[in-house]
Design a protein around this motif. Structure first.
Motif, PDB file in Angstrom:
ATOM      1  N   GLN A  63       0.847  -1.196   0.000  1.00  0.00           N
ATOM      2  CA  GLN A  63       0.000   0.000   0.000  1.00  0.00           C
ATOM      3  C   GLN A  63       0.881   1.244   0.000  1.00  0.00           C
ATOM      4  O   GLN A  63       1.912   1.287   0.678  1.00  0.00           O
ATOM      5  N   ALA A  64       0.458   2.239  -0.759  1.00  0.00           N
ATOM      6  CA  ALA A  64       1.190   3.499  -0.779  1.00  0.00           C
ATOM      7  C   ALA A  64       1.149   4.142   0.608  1.00  0.00           C
ATOM      8  O   ALA A  64       0.120   4.110   1.295  1.00  0.00           O
TER       9      ALA A  64
ATOM     10  N   ASN B  96      -0.462   9.413   0.154  1.00  0.00           N
ATOM     11  CA  ASN B  96      -0.717   8.459  -0.928  1.00  0.00           C
ATOM     12  C   ASN B  96       0.536   8.204  -1.776  1.00  0.00           C
ATOM     13  O   ASN B  96       0.494   8.200  -3.004  1.00  0.00           O
TER      14      ASN B  96
ATOM     15  N   THR C   1       0.984   6.782   3.597  1.00  0.00           N
ATOM     16  CA  THR C   1       0.518   8.111   4.006  1.00  0.00           C
ATOM     17  C   THR C   1       1.016   8.362   5.424  1.00  0.00           C
ATOM     18  O   THR C   1       0.697   7.610   6.350  1.00  0.00           O
TER      19      THR C   1
END
Length: 351
Positions: free
Chosen positions: A296-297, A343, A299
C-alpha cells in the motif's frame, strides 16, 4: 714441510669460514626463527605500521559520497595525532593510501580488503584495526559490510575504537550507511524512493537495528547518503515510519549530500564541511503514520507535519548542529522544514 703446514691451516680456515651457521632444526635448544608479521587482508601500505601511541580525540564523520571531502579527512587526521590510519573496504583498491597520506602527517596508511567472514574473524586483521588511530570505511556496498563483518572480530574491533580507544572513525557512501544504530542494509539491492513510498514492506526496504556498530551520538539515528542527488528524501521518511511502527521508536535521521560531510566531535557538536547540504530530521512519537502496510502506498501526513527537518549548508559560520539537543547550534542559516507523505507522494514545506 712448512708449506704443507700452511696449506693444511688454510684449508681448515676455509672450512671453518664456510660453515653453515643456520641453527639445526632438530636441535631443541636451537633459537626459533622469528615469525613474519601477518598482514592478512592488507592490499597496500604507505609508511611505517609500527604501533605508536598518540593523543587522539574521538570523532565521527558521515560523508555523503561522490568526491571525498578533503577538509573532513584533515579534521580526522588532526584528531588522530598523526598515528596509523586504516581504511576498510570489501572491494576496490588501495587508492586511499596516497590520498590520505598527502593530506597530513600520519605514521602510515593501510587498506584492508575484508571480503569474507573468514577474514573478518581473523585475529590478525582485527589486531591491525585495533592499532589504528584513524579508521575510515570506504564506499562500496553496505550489504557486504553487514554480511561480512556483523558479529565478527572486525565488528568488535571497530566498536573498540569507537567506545574505548576513542579515535576518529568515519565512512563515505556505503561506509557511512552502516554508522547508525538503525541502518538500511541493502541486502536486496539499491532502493529508490518511489519503491519505498509505494510499498514500505517490500523486501528491499530491509532495515537493521542495534546489532552492528555502536557509534556515539548515533544510537537513535539512521543515516542516508547521496541524498538530494538521488532524491532519497522519500525513502528516508519511510525508514523513520518503519522504525516507528515496527519498533516503537521515534528515531532521528542524518542525511548527507555528495561532496559533503558531517563531522561530530567528542562533545556531540557536528560541523558540516564540503560544498552541499546535510539534513537532520526527527520523528515525534505522537505523530504515527496513518497508512503503513505491505503493498500500500504510504501516508504519513499529520497535517503536513510528519517530520521536523533542518537543512544546513556546508562551510558557513552557522554550519553546526548539536547532536544532544538535535537542534542547530546556530539557527541563523539553518532552514527549517516539515516533511510528509500522502498516498505515496513525498512533500516538503517550510516551517
Amino acid at each position: 714441510m712448512k708449506k704443507t703446514g700452511y696449506l693444511l691451516f688454510a684449508v681448515l680456515l676455509f672450512i671453518s669460514c664456510s660453515k653453515d651457521n643456520t641453527p639445526n632444526p632438530f636441535d631443541p635448544n636451537a633459537p626459533k626463527p622469528k615469525p613474519v608479521a601477518s598482514r592478512a587482508a592488507s592490499i597496500g601500505i604507505i609508511g611505517d605500521t609500527t604501533d605508536v601511541k598518540t593523543t587522539t580525540k574521538g570523532g565521527i564523520v558521515i560523508m555523503g559520497g561522490g568526491t571525498d571531502v578533503d577538509a573532513a579527512l584533515k579534521w580526522m587526521i588532526e584528531r588522530s595525532g598523526g598515528g596509523n590510519v586504516v581504511v576498510l573496504r570489501s572491494t576496490g583498491t588501495d587508492a586511499y593510501n596516497a590520498y590520505i597520506k598527502a593530506l597530513g602527517a600520519v605514521q602510515s596508511v593501510e587498506t584492508l580488503k575484508i571480503d569474507s567472514r573468514k577474514l573478518a574473524d581473523d585475529p590478525a586483521v582485527a589486531h591491525v584495526i585495533r592499532n589504528a588511530e584513524l579508521l575510515f570505511i570506504a564506499g562500496g556496498d553496505q550489504a557486504d559490510y553487514v554480511g561480512y563483518w556483523k558479529g565478527t572480530k572486525v565488528m568488535a574491533a571497530i566498536n573498540y575504537l569507537l567506545n574505548e580507544k576513542k579515535i576518529p572513525v568515519g565512512g563515505t557512501s556505503a561506509g557511512a550507511a552502516i554508522l547508525g544504530n538503525y541502518y538500511f542494509g541493502a541486502e536486496y539491492g539499491a532502493l529508490e524512493s518511489s519503491e519505498a513510498l509505494a510499498n514500505p514492506y517490500s523486501p528491499k526496504v530491509n532495515l537493521g537495528k542495534d546489532d552492528f556498530l555502536k557509534v556515539p551520538f548515533l544510537q537513535t539515528c539512521i543515516t542516508d547518503q547521496h541524498f538530494t542527488q538521488r532524491n532519497r528524501e522519500g525513502r528516508s521518511t519511510v525508514f523513520l515510519a518503519r522504525i516507528m511502527k515496527d519498533w516503537g521508536i521515534a528515531a532521528r535521521g542524518i542525511a548527507v549530500d555528495e561532496r559533503t560531510a558531517v563531522c561530530v566531535d567528542e562533545n556531540g557538536v557536528a560541523e558540516i564541511l564540503g560544498t552541499n547540504k546535510a539534513f537532520f530530521f526527527k520523528a515525534d512519537a505522537s505523530k504515527k503514520p496513518e497508512i503503513l502496510a505491505s503493498n500500500q502506498a504510504v501516508t504519513w501526513n499529520q497535517s503536513g507535519k510528519a517530520l521536523q527537518v533542518w537543512s544546513i549548508s556546508a562551510g558557513t559560520s552557522s554550519s553546526k548542529f548539536n547532536m544532544l539537543t538535535f537542534e542547530p547550534q546556530v539557527t541563523a542559516g539553518a532552514e527549517p522544514f516539515w516533511w510528509s507523505i500522502v498516498n505515496g507522494v513525498w512533500s516538503q514545506r517550510a516551517r
